[in-house]
Design a protein around this motif. Structure first.
Motif, PDB file in Angstrom:
ATOM      1  N   ALA A   1       2.033   6.690  -6.904  1.00 31.88           N
ATOM      2  CA  ALA A   1       0.821   7.391  -7.321  1.00 31.88           C
ATOM      3  C   ALA A   1       1.149   8.949  -7.359  1.00 31.88           C
ATOM      4  O   ALA A   1       1.258   9.825  -8.208  1.00 31.88           O
TER       5      ALA A   1
ATOM      6  N   ASP B   1       0.915  -1.113   0.227  1.00 32.85           N
ATOM      7  CA  ASP B   1       0.063  -0.192  -0.061  1.00 32.85           C
ATOM      8  C   ASP B   1       0.875   1.233  -0.001  1.00 32.85           C
ATOM      9  O   ASP B   1       0.525   2.350  -0.731  1.00 32.85           O
ATOM     10  N   LEU B   2       2.038   1.334   0.692  1.00 32.32           N
ATOM     11  CA  LEU B   2       2.738   2.499   0.690  1.00 32.32           C
ATOM     12  C   LEU B   2       3.392   2.578  -0.623  1.00 32.32           C
ATOM     13  O   LEU B   2       3.817   3.785  -1.054  1.00 32.32           O
TER      14      LEU B   2
ATOM     15  N   LEU C   1      -5.088   4.305  -6.147  1.00 34.49           N
ATOM     16  CA  LEU C   1      -5.301   4.616  -4.716  1.00 34.49           C
ATOM     17  C   LEU C   1      -6.633   4.205  -4.082  1.00 34.49           C
ATOM     18  O   LEU C   1      -6.368   4.063  -2.799  1.00 34.49           O
TER      19      LEU C   1
ATOM     20  N   PRO D   1      -6.536   3.680   3.564  1.00 39.52           N
ATOM     21  CA  PRO D   1      -6.372   4.943   3.790  1.00 39.52           C
ATOM     22  C   PRO D   1      -5.359   4.867   4.998  1.00 39.52           C
ATOM     23  O   PRO D   1      -5.500   4.210   6.220  1.00 39.52           O
TER      24      PRO D   1
ATOM     25  N   THR E   1       0.825   4.517   6.154  1.00 45.22           N
ATOM     26  CA  THR E   1       2.259   5.389   6.075  1.00 45.22           C
ATOM     27  C   THR E   1       3.408   4.768   6.959  1.00 45.22           C
ATOM     28  O   THR E   1       4.452   5.653   6.787  1.00 45.22           O
TER      29      THR E   1
ATOM     30  N   GLN F   1       1.007   4.380  -2.807  1.00 44.04           N
ATOM     31  CA  GLN F   1       0.862   5.802  -2.546  1.00 44.04           C
ATOM     32  C   GLN F   1       2.126   6.510  -2.954  1.00 44.04           C
ATOM     33  O   GLN F   1       1.764   7.589  -3.788  1.00 44.04           O
ATOM     34  N   LYS F   2       3.035   6.031  -3.021  1.00 49.71           N
ATOM     35  CA  LYS F   2       4.466   6.781  -3.480  1.00 49.71           C
ATOM     36  C   LYS F   2       4.584   6.848  -5.006  1.00 49.71           C
ATOM     37  O   LYS F   2       5.011   7.788  -5.241  1.00 49.71           O
TER      38      LYS F   2
END
Length: 267
Positions: free
Chosen positions: A151, A144-145, A195, A200, A203, A148-149
């Protein structure tokens, strides 16, 4: 610099500023964008797979779900899926640790792969692949991290494309693909899809793996064959080479011993 534009050899393109060295970070790119690449650009001894979204890939870092793999001790082929599509990954004699590690991983499993980007074929039949240099099992949080990065990196490239090619690399991408506003919107839609697929607030940073401690925790208390111990290390996130090194360290530290030849047991 000479650009390979899928069959039109000798097509001259501007050289990308700052030729990549081995110290340049591996690129992050989603599978759908990477699979849509149809051009390479060469500069000196560096060859880049250039994607429609503006990524210049010599080395690439991907994280996704290993959905299938096949091969032998000499070469392994794998399919690794992210939320947008599938990467085609190969590991061969140039990276024996990656070949061995893939052999221990049973799909499905989340994996991280660092490797060299390559483009096979030309024109509409060209397809992009990843030649794996390193493979590790990871968990969903790491995946997931990465989403996000990746994206964020993709949106930064799209913003540069939207401005119309303010730097040489961006201008080259627009020249190669004839990028339109609709193309940019479509890639942005891909980013939104990616995403939306992740939890959500993921992090957490990827912490370095303490191989010896990680393997010791995975071994349990019983006597097992050395190959099974290596497999436990791989499933815990180590490469096969790192798992074997961790076994040697555990034996040297007196935290494990070999009751019989070919087996290991924690003390």
């Amino acid at each position: 610099m000479e650009g390979n534009t899928g069959g039109s050899s000798g097509d001259r393109r501007p050289s990308p500023p700052g030729q990549m060295t081995d110290m340049e970070p591996a690129e992050r790119v989603f599978a759908q964008e990477f699979s849509a690449a149809r051009h390479t650009v060469e500069s000196g001894d560096a060859s880049y797979v250039v994607t429609p979204g503006g990524a210049w890939c010599r080395r690439i870092f991907i994280v996704g779900a290993l959905t299938g793999r096949r091969g032998s001790s000499d070469i392994m082929q794998a399919r690794i899926a992210d939320p947008t599509g599938t990467f085609q990954v190969t590991a061969d004699w140039q990276s024996p640790d990656a070949v061995e590690t893939l052999g221990y991983i049973e799909p499905p499993a989340f994996v991280a792969v660092t490797g060299r980007a390559a483009l096979t074929g030309s024109g509409p039949r060209a397809y992009a692949t990843v030649d794996a240099e390193a493979v590790n099992v990871v968990d969903r949080t790491v995946r997931d991290l990465w989403v996000q990065k990746t994206a964020g990196a993709t949106l930064d490239r799209l913003e540069a494309l939207e401005k119309g090619g303010g730097d040489e690399r961006t201008a080259t991408v627009i020249g190669l693909y004839g990028t339109t506003d609709e193309d940019i919107r479509n890639i942005a839609g891909m980013v939104r899809t990616a995403l939306e697929s992740v939890c959500p607030g993921a992090t957490a940073e990827i912490a370095p793996i303490a191989g010896r401690d990680l393997l010791l925790a995975a071994l349990g208390s019983g006597e097992i064959p050395v190959d099974d111990a290596v497999a436990l290390g791989v499933r815990s996130g180590l490469s096969a080479q790192e798992a074997r090194r961790a076994l040697e360290e555990l034996l040297a530290a007196g935290e494990c011993y070999q009751p019989t030849l070919g087996t290991i047991k924690p003390i």
